[in-house]
Design a protein around this motif. Structure first.
Motif, PDB file in Angstrom:
ATOM      1  N   ILE A  46     -29.634 -53.865-101.928  1.00  0.00           N
ATOM      2  CA  ILE A  46     -29.174 -53.579-100.565  1.00  0.00           C
ATOM      3  C   ILE A  46     -30.321 -53.700 -99.558  1.00  0.00           C
ATOM      4  O   ILE A  46     -30.157 -54.221 -98.456  1.00  0.00           O
ATOM      5  CB  ILE A  46     -28.516 -52.174-100.524  1.00  0.00           C
ATOM      6  N   GLU A  47     -31.506 -53.251 -99.951  1.00  0.00           N
ATOM      7  CA  GLU A  47     -32.658 -53.380 -99.055  1.00  0.00           C
ATOM      8  C   GLU A  47     -32.962 -54.850 -98.775  1.00  0.00           C
ATOM      9  O   GLU A  47     -33.380 -55.212 -97.677  1.00  0.00           O
ATOM     10  CB  GLU A  47     -33.890 -52.699 -99.653  1.00  0.00           C
ATOM     11  N   THR A  48     -32.740 -55.681 -99.786  1.00  0.00           N
ATOM     12  CA  THR A  48     -32.973 -57.115 -99.573  1.00  0.00           C
ATOM     13  C   THR A  48     -31.955 -57.683 -98.582  1.00  0.00           C
ATOM     14  O   THR A  48     -32.317 -58.429 -97.670  1.00  0.00           O
ATOM     15  CB  THR A  48     -32.858 -57.870-100.905  1.00  0.00           C
ATOM     16  N   VAL A  49     -30.687 -57.323 -98.775  1.00  0.00           N
ATOM     17  CA  VAL A  49     -29.641 -57.863 -97.889  1.00  0.00           C
ATOM     18  C   VAL A  49     -29.887 -57.438 -96.443  1.00  0.00           C
ATOM     19  O   VAL A  49     -29.753 -58.236 -95.517  1.00  0.00           O
ATOM     20  CB  VAL A  49     -28.249 -57.403 -98.369  1.00  0.00           C
TER      21      VAL A  49
ATOM     22  N   PRO B  71     -26.011 -50.044 -94.601  1.00  0.00           N
ATOM     23  CA  PRO B  71     -26.437 -50.090 -96.008  1.00  0.00           C
ATOM     24  C   PRO B  71     -26.082 -48.826 -96.786  1.00  0.00           C
ATOM     25  O   PRO B  71     -25.610 -48.921 -97.927  1.00  0.00           O
ATOM     26  CB  PRO B  71     -27.957 -50.270 -95.930  1.00  0.00           C
ATOM     27  N   SER B  72     -26.265 -47.651 -96.163  1.00  0.00           N
ATOM     28  CA  SER B  72     -25.988 -46.451 -96.949  1.00  0.00           C
ATOM     29  C   SER B  72     -24.484 -46.218 -97.073  1.00  0.00           C
ATOM     30  O   SER B  72     -24.029 -45.651 -98.064  1.00  0.00           O
ATOM     31  CB  SER B  72     -26.678 -45.221 -96.358  1.00  0.00           C
ATOM     32  N   PHE B  73     -23.713 -46.690 -96.100  1.00  0.00           N
ATOM     33  CA  PHE B  73     -22.265 -46.582 -96.230  1.00  0.00           C
ATOM     34  C   PHE B  73     -21.786 -47.378 -97.446  1.00  0.00           C
ATOM     35  O   PHE B  73     -20.961 -46.905 -98.226  1.00  0.00           O
ATOM     36  CB  PHE B  73     -21.581 -47.096 -94.957  1.00  0.00           C
TER      37      PHE B  73
ATOM     38  N   ILE C  57     -39.095 -49.534-100.960  1.00  0.00           N
ATOM     39  CA  ILE C  57     -39.841 -49.969-102.134  1.00  0.00           C
ATOM     40  C   ILE C  57     -39.043 -50.951-102.978  1.00  0.00           C
ATOM     41  O   ILE C  57     -39.620 -51.748-103.698  1.00  0.00           O
ATOM     42  CB  ILE C  57     -40.327 -48.820-103.054  1.00  0.00           C
ATOM     43  N   GLY C  58     -37.710 -50.911-102.892  1.00  0.00           N
ATOM     44  CA  GLY C  58     -36.915 -51.879-103.650  1.00  0.00           C
ATOM     45  C   GLY C  58     -37.199 -53.294-103.187  1.00  0.00           C
ATOM     46  O   GLY C  58     -37.433 -54.195-103.984  1.00  0.00           O
ATOM     47  N   ALA C  59     -37.202 -53.477-101.864  1.00  0.00           N
ATOM     48  CA  ALA C  59     -37.487 -54.804-101.318  1.00  0.00           C
ATOM     49  C   ALA C  59     -38.918 -55.214-101.667  1.00  0.00           C
ATOM     50  O   ALA C  59     -39.185 -56.386-101.946  1.00  0.00           O
ATOM     51  CB  ALA C  59     -37.281 -54.802 -99.807  1.00  0.00           C
ATOM     52  N   MET C  60     -39.821 -54.219-101.676  1.00  0.00           N
ATOM     53  CA  MET C  60     -41.211 -54.537-102.016  1.00  0.00           C
ATOM     54  C   MET C  60     -41.314 -54.990-103.479  1.00  0.00           C
ATOM     55  O   MET C  60     -42.120 -55.869-103.806  1.00  0.00           O
ATOM     56  CB  MET C  60     -42.107 -53.325-101.764  1.00  0.00           C
ATOM     57  N   LEU C  61     -40.483 -54.398-104.343  1.00  0.00           N
ATOM     58  CA  LEU C  61     -40.495 -54.801-105.753  1.00  0.00           C
ATOM     59  C   LEU C  61     -40.162 -56.289-105.877  1.00  0.00           C
ATOM     60  O   LEU C  61     -40.821 -57.026-106.609  1.00  0.00           O
ATOM     61  CB  LEU C  61     -39.484 -53.961-106.539  1.00  0.00           C
TER      62      LEU C  61
ATOM     63  N   ARG D 212     -40.295 -43.512 -97.717  1.00  0.00           N
ATOM     64  CA  ARG D 212     -39.436 -42.820 -96.768  1.00  0.00           C
ATOM     65  C   ARG D 212     -38.124 -43.589 -96.556  1.00  0.00           C
ATOM     66  O   ARG D 212     -37.051 -42.997 -96.510  1.00  0.00           O
ATOM     67  CB  ARG D 212     -40.176 -42.698 -95.434  1.00  0.00           C
ATOM     68  N   VAL D 213     -38.244 -44.905 -96.438  1.00  0.00           N
ATOM     69  CA  VAL D 213     -37.054 -45.723 -96.186  1.00  0.00           C
ATOM     70  C   VAL D 213     -36.082 -45.604 -97.350  1.00  0.00           C
ATOM     71  O   VAL D 213     -34.887 -45.323 -97.171  1.00  0.00           O
ATOM     72  CB  VAL D 213     -37.451 -47.204 -95.983  1.00  0.00           C
ATOM     73  N   THR D 214     -36.609 -45.797 -98.582  1.00  0.00           N
ATOM     74  CA  THR D 214     -35.740 -45.768 -99.752  1.00  0.00           C
ATOM     75  C   THR D 214     -35.116 -44.381 -99.945  1.00  0.00           C
ATOM     76  O   THR D 214     -33.923 -44.261-100.221  1.00  0.00           O
ATOM     77  CB  THR D 214     -36.533 -46.184-101.002  1.00  0.00           C
ATOM     78  N   LEU D 215     -35.943 -43.339 -99.771  1.00  0.00           N
ATOM     79  CA  LEU D 215     -35.409 -41.993 -99.951  1.00  0.00           C
ATOM     80  C   LEU D 215     -34.331 -41.682 -98.914  1.00  0.00           C
ATOM     81  O   LEU D 215     -33.296 -41.096 -99.240  1.00  0.00           O
ATOM     82  CB  LEU D 215     -36.534 -40.953 -99.881  1.00  0.00           C
ATOM     83  N   SER D 216     -34.563 -42.096 -97.660  1.00  0.00           N
ATOM     84  CA  SER D 216     -33.547 -41.864 -96.628  1.00  0.00           C
ATOM     85  C   SER D 216     -32.262 -42.597 -96.981  1.00  0.00           C
ATOM     86  O   SER D 216     -31.160 -42.063 -96.812  1.00  0.00           O
ATOM     87  CB  SER D 216     -34.015 -42.347 -95.254  1.00  0.00           C
TER      88      SER D 216
END
Lengths: 296, 313
Positions: free
Chosen positions: B256-259, B183-185, B265-269, B98-102
């Motif tokens: 971006i999820e890491t920052v 992040p999305s901006f 799921i990116g951060a989870m990867l 949900r987080v990544t898709l949003s």
């Protein structure tokens, strides 16, 4: 293939693309230089390459030398870009980072360029099952997001610069193969290829002597844009900790080191970031300029 | 060929690719130099634990049998168990999808909001000052690594000015949008740099069409021509370009999820890479690849819907 032949593949391809075959080589060079985009880009990347090659002579300090008494010094006369937490000279580290950037482009993109051109040639020239196999592999690799597949490959083989070049090459050859293949498919129908076939030239000679010079140009354009992309990917990987490892002065790794110190020492991360921007802009400008000429 | 047959053919064409994608993901575990079990557990692991892990990963079986097991598991909707979280990978991924898709969706929205007016403006004044501004700014935005822009924005707008939260994910829709804003901006900005170029050349092409000339001879104002004809015709390429850049967007979401410490799921990867949780790495890579394949398929079909010449030939 002797040296003269290899040189002529490139020069003839450029000649064929940008004008009559009998235009002297320097005419082509002049055209590239006359385009403002590629001129500025070439100068920028030329400087980068020189700085990279002569880094040990240009850098004022040893990039690895820690002087703990000079920790976190702001940019000043003795350290133009300041020093990091361990008292290392940021400028020297950024300068040595240029060499790593050059190596990433030459090795990573270089391998991808060669492999992609060969695979695309096989695919486009022979078609049939060989084409099907190569193109399905290409499709499959390109189904993954570039960065994600590179991260997965780095996870498998372990972090480090050598694996980084390798991982980038594994993923990025696909785009070259696609470009070359589609060129071959249309180029193969041209009279000069038909003529070469009728005379009974070997496949090898037709591919390397006739088709490759005529289809290499778009891949050269893509390669310069690819260099920009690959520099960003390599920096991202090092930033998140799966690329080059500290204390190696790779720009992304340096930004990662300066990340927590942005409030007390903005210079640690900012100068490597400027190095990345400089390189990416340089390659993009070359790519844009070459593409303009290709489209005309 | 009818649209249905075109859709079916494109679907069938996807099957071999899907098969190779599955094989690549399957092989990831087997490309690990040396003993994968030892690699995961470290050199201090006891022989019993190593054997246990080998057994649970099925590493003692012959390769073709392992692949068969991998496929049958997948057919049942299972991606195996995460070594670190000790939980089914599908559940882990779904809880964070949900987080990544949003993030991806909001970036696309930002991109459309910024790039449409920007490219309209650049097209209208092409070859003049606004055009150069658009081109140079998109070159600059493109040249900045996302994580660097992320760090800058985080330090300026979140830490210094305190306008935005510094990390994490909110509760409730509005709070989530608030957390995802920066992040999305940033991702949207990068996407804009990629999209504007295509959009500009598409719009210039539309401007040279005969119906635009006709509209001009009828005396329509520039405003009508740009908003009614040029923009309308440019919406479609925008959607296509956005669709084609989804892979890039998903890749960047990792960084971006890491920052921004977003639980996507990116951060989870990256977590999985650091703790060598290979089954999880395999699962996430597969989900990313499937998302892109599905996306490309949908883009193709939309393309066919809008321009039937594509499948009729």
């Amino acid at each position: 293939m002797n040296n003269r032949n290899a040189g002529s593949v490139i020069s003839r391809s450029i000649n064929l693309l940008f004008g009559d075959e009998n235009i002297a080589r320097w005419e082509t060079v002049k055209k590239i230089i006359r385009n403002p985009n590629s001129r500025i880009g070439l100068i920028m990347i030329g400087i980068l390459t020189l700085v990279g090659i002569f880094a040990p002579f240009i850098a004022p300090y040893d990039p690895y030398q820690q002087v703990l008494t000079e920790s976190l010094e702001p940019p000043g006369l003795s350290h133009l870009f300041g020093t990091d937490l361990y008292g290392r000279d940021v400028m020297s580290r950024v300068i040595h980072g240029a060499w790593i950037a050059v190596k990433i482009c030459v090795i990573g993109v270089g391998i991808a360029f060669i492999v992609g051109n060969l695979a695309g040639a096989l695919s486009g020239y022979y078609e049939g099952w060989i084409d099907t196999i190569i193109m399905r592999i290409v499709d499959s690799i390109m189904a993954f997001p570039f960065l994600v597949l590179v991260i997965a490959i780095m996870a498998i083989f372990g972090p480090g610069l050598k694996n980084l070049y390798f991982a980038i090459a594994i993923v990025s050859w696909c785009q070259y193969a696609r470009i070359v293949r589609s060129r071959y498919l249309s180029e193969k129908e041209e009279d000069y290829v038909r003529a070469a076939e009728a005379v009974g030239f070997s496949d090898k000679r037709i591919i390397f002597g006739h088709l490759m010079p005529n289809s290499i140009a778009p891949t050269i354009v893509y390669a310069s844009l690819d260099c920009a992309l690959v520099i960003l990917v390599a920096a991202s990987l090092s930033f998140v900790g799966v690329g080059a490892q500290p204390p190696i002065p790779e720009w992304g790794a340096q930004i990662a080191e300066g990340r927590q110190l942005l409030q007390v020492g903005w210079w640690i991360a900012t100068f490597p970031a400027l190095g990345i921007m400089y390189t990416v802009i340089g390659f993009s400008l070359i790519g844009d300029g070459l593409r303009d000429m290709l489209e005309k | 060929m009818s649209l249905e047959r075109y859709a079916l053919r494109r679907f069938l064409e996807m099957i071999p690719v899907l098969f190779i994608v599955l094989f690549i993901v399957f092989l990831m575990l087997h490309f690990i130099p040396g003993d994968p079990a030892k690699n995961i557990l470290g050199i201090m692991a006891t022989p019993e634990r190593l054997e246990q892990l080998r057994k649970s990963l099925g590493l003692n079986e012959p390769l073709h049998k392992q692949f068969y097991v991998f496929l049958t598991q997948l057919a049942r909707g299972s991606l195996g168990t995460s070594i670190r979280y000790k939980a089914p990978i599908t559940e882990l991924i779904f809880s964070r999808l949900r987080v990544t898709l949003s993030l991806v969706f909001m970036s696309a929205v930002f991109c459309v909001i910024i790039s449409l007016p920007l490219s309209l403006w650049a097209t209208k004044h092409r070859g003049k000052f606004p055009d150069y501004v658009a081109r140079i700014s998109s070159l600059f935005v493109f040249s900045m690594p996302e994580f660097w822009t992320g760090l800058l924005f985080l330090n300026i707008f979140a830490l210094r000015l305190g306008w935005f939260p510094t990390r994490g994910w909110g509760s409730g829709l509005l709070d989530n949008i608030y957390h995802l804003f920066l992040p999305s901006f940033i991702l949207g900005l990068f996407l804009t740099a990629l999209v504007t170029r295509t959009l500009r050349s598409d719009m210039i092409e539309v401007l040279q069409k005969e119906y635009i000339r006709t509209a001009r001879t009828y005396g329509f104002s520039d405003r009508t021509i740009y908003l009614k004809y040029v923009l309308k015709n440019a919406l479609l390429p925008t959607i296509t370009v956005l669709g084609l850049n989804l892979g890039w967007l998903l890749g960047s979401s990792v960084v971006i999820e890491t920052v921004f410490s977003l639980p996507g799921i990116g951060a989870m990867l990256l977590d999985a890479v650091i703790v060598r949780d290979y089954p999880l790495i395999q699962g996430i890579s597969l989900v990313f690849a499937l998302a892109i394949m599905l996306n490309n398929y949908i883009v193709d079909i939309i393309y066919g819907l809008i321009d039937p010449r594509i499948y009729r030939s």
